[in-house]
Scaffold this motif. Structure first.
Motif, PDB file in Angstrom:
ATOM      1  N   GLY A 105       0.783  -1.140   0.041  1.00  0.00           N
ATOM      2  CA  GLY A 105      -0.008   0.094  -0.043  1.00  0.00           C
ATOM      3  C   GLY A 105       0.586   1.353   0.046  1.00  0.00           C
ATOM      4  O   GLY A 105       0.513   2.270  -0.633  1.00  0.00           O
ATOM      5  N   GLY A 106       1.922   1.266   0.645  1.00  0.00           N
ATOM      6  CA  GLY A 106       2.799   2.405   0.731  1.00  0.00           C
ATOM      7  C   GLY A 106       3.403   2.608  -0.820  1.00  0.00           C
ATOM      8  O   GLY A 106       3.544   3.728  -1.063  1.00  0.00           O
ATOM      9  N   ASP A 107       3.940   1.609  -1.212  1.00  0.00           N
ATOM     10  CA  ASP A 107       4.248   1.766  -2.513  1.00  0.00           C
ATOM     11  C   ASP A 107       3.271   2.566  -3.615  1.00  0.00           C
ATOM     12  O   ASP A 107       3.824   3.189  -4.293  1.00  0.00           O
ATOM     13  N   MET A 108       2.178   1.727  -3.444  1.00  0.00           N
ATOM     14  CA  MET A 108       1.094   2.324  -4.278  1.00  0.00           C
ATOM     15  C   MET A 108       0.820   3.916  -4.142  1.00  0.00           C
ATOM     16  O   MET A 108       0.681   4.326  -5.102  1.00  0.00           O
ATOM     17  N   LEU A 109       0.884   4.158  -2.923  1.00  0.00           N
ATOM     18  CA  LEU A 109       0.432   5.565  -2.638  1.00  0.00           C
ATOM     19  C   LEU A 109       1.506   6.563  -3.102  1.00  0.00           C
ATOM     20  O   LEU A 109       1.321   7.533  -3.835  1.00  0.00           O
ATOM     21  N   ARG A 110       2.822   5.979  -2.838  1.00  0.00           N
ATOM     22  CA  ARG A 110       3.891   6.916  -3.375  1.00  0.00           C
ATOM     23  C   ARG A 110       3.941   7.205  -4.651  1.00  0.00           C
ATOM     24  O   ARG A 110       4.232   8.195  -5.447  1.00  0.00           O
ATOM     25  N   ALA A 111       3.563   5.839  -5.585  1.00  0.00           N
ATOM     26  CA  ALA A 111       3.618   5.734  -7.084  1.00  0.00           C
ATOM     27  C   ALA A 111       2.662   6.781  -7.610  1.00  0.00           C
ATOM     28  O   ALA A 111       2.613   7.243  -8.617  1.00  0.00           O
ATOM     29  N   ALA A 112       1.194   6.828  -6.745  1.00  0.00           N
ATOM     30  CA  ALA A 112       0.360   7.795  -7.152  1.00  0.00           C
ATOM     31  C   ALA A 112       0.484   9.253  -6.707  1.00  0.00           C
ATOM     32  O   ALA A 112      -0.123  10.152  -6.919  1.00  0.00           O
ATOM     33  N   GLY A 113       1.714   9.696  -6.072  1.00  0.00           N
ATOM     34  CA  GLY A 113       2.064  10.896  -5.768  1.00  0.00           C
ATOM     35  C   GLY A 113       1.839  11.290  -4.251  1.00  0.00           C
ATOM     36  O   GLY A 113       1.947  12.464  -3.715  1.00  0.00           O
ATOM     37  N   VAL A 114       1.353  10.406  -3.478  1.00  0.00           N
ATOM     38  CA  VAL A 114       1.055  10.738  -2.020  1.00  0.00           C
ATOM     39  C   VAL A 114       2.452  10.676  -1.428  1.00  0.00           C
ATOM     40  O   VAL A 114       3.036   9.710  -1.479  1.00  0.00           O
ATOM     41  N   ASP A 115       2.400  11.591  -0.368  1.00  0.00           N
ATOM     42  CA  ASP A 115       3.702  11.439   0.519  1.00  0.00           C
ATOM     43  C   ASP A 115       3.393  10.427   1.649  1.00  0.00           C
ATOM     44  O   ASP A 115       3.083  10.605   2.603  1.00  0.00           O
ATOM     45  N   ALA A 116       3.715   9.251   1.143  1.00  0.00           N
ATOM     46  CA  ALA A 116       3.303   8.053   2.327  1.00  0.00           C
ATOM     47  C   ALA A 116       4.699   7.434   2.738  1.00  0.00           C
ATOM     48  O   ALA A 116       5.668   7.355   2.156  1.00  0.00           O
ATOM     49  N   PHE A 117       4.814   7.241   4.055  1.00  0.00           N
ATOM     50  CA  PHE A 117       5.880   6.942   4.828  1.00  0.00           C
ATOM     51  C   PHE A 117       5.926   6.282   6.055  1.00  0.00           C
ATOM     52  O   PHE A 117       5.073   6.273   6.845  1.00  0.00           O
ATOM     53  N   HIS A 118       6.856   5.373   6.431  1.00  0.00           N
ATOM     54  CA  HIS A 118       6.920   4.656   7.577  1.00  0.00           C
ATOM     55  C   HIS A 118       7.448   5.377   8.518  1.00  0.00           C
ATOM     56  O   HIS A 118       8.382   6.164   8.619  1.00  0.00           O
ATOM     57  N   LEU A 119       6.392   5.622   9.785  1.00  0.00           N
ATOM     58  CA  LEU A 119       6.798   6.440  10.990  1.00  0.00           C
ATOM     59  C   LEU A 119       6.639   5.403  12.117  1.00  0.00           C
ATOM     60  O   LEU A 119       5.792   5.198  12.738  1.00  0.00           O
ATOM     61  N   PRO A 120       8.038   4.770  12.484  1.00  0.00           N
ATOM     62  CA  PRO A 120       8.082   3.771  13.645  1.00  0.00           C
ATOM     63  C   PRO A 120       7.507   4.194  14.735  1.00  0.00           C
ATOM     64  O   PRO A 120       7.772   5.343  15.300  1.00  0.00           O
ATOM     65  N   CYS A 121       6.764   3.345  15.479  1.00  0.00           N
ATOM     66  CA  CYS A 121       6.038   3.676  16.638  1.00  0.00           C
ATOM     67  C   CYS A 121       5.868   2.604  17.676  1.00  0.00           C
ATOM     68  O   CYS A 121       5.249   1.797  17.114  1.00  0.00           O
ATOM     69  N   ALA A 122       6.417   2.660  18.936  1.00  0.00           N
ATOM     70  CA  ALA A 122       6.319   1.401  19.734  1.00  0.00           C
ATOM     71  C   ALA A 122       4.831   1.258  20.036  1.00  0.00           C
ATOM     72  O   ALA A 122       4.510  -0.140  20.247  1.00  0.00           O
ATOM     73  N   ALA A 123       3.996   1.969  20.233  1.00  0.00           N
ATOM     74  CA  ALA A 123       2.664   1.893  20.546  1.00  0.00           C
ATOM     75  C   ALA A 123       1.797   1.034  19.403  1.00  0.00           C
ATOM     76  O   ALA A 123       1.199   0.032  19.601  1.00  0.00           O
ATOM     77  N   ALA A 124       2.299   1.345  18.149  1.00  0.00           N
ATOM     78  CA  ALA A 124       1.724   0.789  17.097  1.00  0.00           C
ATOM     79  C   ALA A 124       2.369  -0.668  17.060  1.00  0.00           C
ATOM     80  O   ALA A 124       1.521  -1.690  16.505  1.00  0.00           O
ATOM     81  N   GLU A 125       3.502  -0.939  17.197  1.00  0.00           N
ATOM     82  CA  GLU A 125       4.089  -2.183  17.214  1.00  0.00           C
ATOM     83  C   GLU A 125       3.348  -2.962  18.233  1.00  0.00           C
ATOM     84  O   GLU A 125       3.137  -4.358  17.785  1.00  0.00           O
ATOM     85  N   ARG A 126       3.384  -2.521  19.321  1.00  0.00           N
ATOM     86  CA  ARG A 126       2.646  -3.339  20.245  1.00  0.00           C
ATOM     87  C   ARG A 126       1.166  -3.791  19.978  1.00  0.00           C
ATOM     88  O   ARG A 126       0.699  -4.999  20.078  1.00  0.00           O
ATOM     89  N   VAL A 127       0.320  -2.957  19.463  1.00  0.00           N
ATOM     90  CA  VAL A 127      -1.048  -3.306  19.229  1.00  0.00           C
ATOM     91  C   VAL A 127      -1.166  -4.172  18.046  1.00  0.00           C
ATOM     92  O   VAL A 127      -1.971  -5.095  18.156  1.00  0.00           O
ATOM     93  N   THR A 128      -0.003  -4.271  17.325  1.00  0.00           N
ATOM     94  CA  THR A 128      -0.075  -5.000  15.853  1.00  0.00           C
ATOM     95  C   THR A 128       0.902  -6.388  16.182  1.00  0.00           C
ATOM     96  O   THR A 128       0.594  -7.158  15.383  1.00  0.00           O
ATOM     97  N   ALA A 129       1.377  -6.585  17.414  1.00  0.00           N
ATOM     98  CA  ALA A 129       2.128  -7.594  17.678  1.00  0.00           C
ATOM     99  C   ALA A 129       1.935  -8.876  17.414  1.00  0.00           C
ATOM    100  O   ALA A 129       2.458  -9.918  16.627  1.00  0.00           O
ATOM    101  N   PRO A 130       0.414  -9.356  17.880  1.00  0.00           N
ATOM    102  CA  PRO A 130      -0.060 -10.627  17.522  1.00  0.00           C
ATOM    103  C   PRO A 130      -0.160 -10.970  16.175  1.00  0.00           C
ATOM    104  O   PRO A 130       0.263 -12.231  15.627  1.00  0.00           O
TER     105      PRO A 130
END
Length: 215
Positions: A105-130
């Protein structure tokens, strides 16, 4: 991103086997306008939920989402396309999606001109961990629970039932029971305590399977 992670937790027990995902929408001036989360498996994803609340205010705005927007057609359409259709200018995601069926999804958005980027976040990692653990290893996410006294003991003399945990911790355990797929215990515990292994002190999102390990 931490606000999006808190939103994601609202789907705990309903979103699985999909990941819990939260999304926050800011307008073009950076002001908060809407938030959403993945309510249940088969339902709208977090980005679509948030965009529905944001309406036209999402145009030229920013989407902050805990997991990289999906890029495939499943029971719902791709979130990357929904963000593009809404005219969002920037997309920040806390975790990259390791699922080969949904990633990109990130690659698709960037190819379409959207400023899409990975913003590492410990809280996001925890909730997505399982979800991340299951996709990367093929193994289930396991929560271990036991009660232990201050002097390191987990029981009294054999055959003497005694509560070690308190009401607050028992309530927490029942909330977790109502959010998992299965509860496992050993045969020794079954013979000694005869546990029900059910959800009784919390509203259950699901009914877990009871499993007894008798090696």
């Amino acid at each position: 991103m931490e606000r999006a992670a808190r939103m994601a937790l609202r789907g705990h027990g309903q979103a699985e086997p999909n990941p819990m995902v939260g999304c926050v929408i800011l307008d073009s001036s950076g002001n908060f306008v809407a938030e959403g989360y993945h309510h249940r498996c088969g339902g709208a994803h977090a980005e679509v939920d948030a965009l529905g609340h944001a309406g036209a205010s999402a145009r030229n705005g920013t989407a902050i989402v805990t997991l990289e927007p999906c890029n495939h057609h499943g029971r719902t359409g791709p979130c990357s396309q929904a963000l593009l259709n809404a005219g969002v200018a920037r997309v920040a995601y806390g975790c990259c999606d390791p699922n080969p069926k949904a990633a990109g999804g990130g690659d698709m958005l960037r190819a379409a001109g959207v400023d899409a980027f990975h913003l590492p976040c410990a809280a996001a990692e925890r909730v997505t961990a399982p979800f991340l653990y299951r996709v990367r290893t093929g193994l289930p996410w396991v929560i271990a629970k036991w009660a232990q006294s201050a002097d390191g003991r987990i029981a009294t003399k054999p055959g003497e039932p005694r509560w070690i945990s308190g009401p607050e911790s028992r309530a927490m355990v029942h909330r977790e029971r109502g959010r998992v797929d299965a509860i496992l215990t050993g045969m020794g515990t079954v013979l000694t305590d005869d546990p029900l292994l059910t959800v009784r002190e919390a509203r259950a999102s699901r009914t877990p399977v009871r499993v007894v390990w008798d090696p």
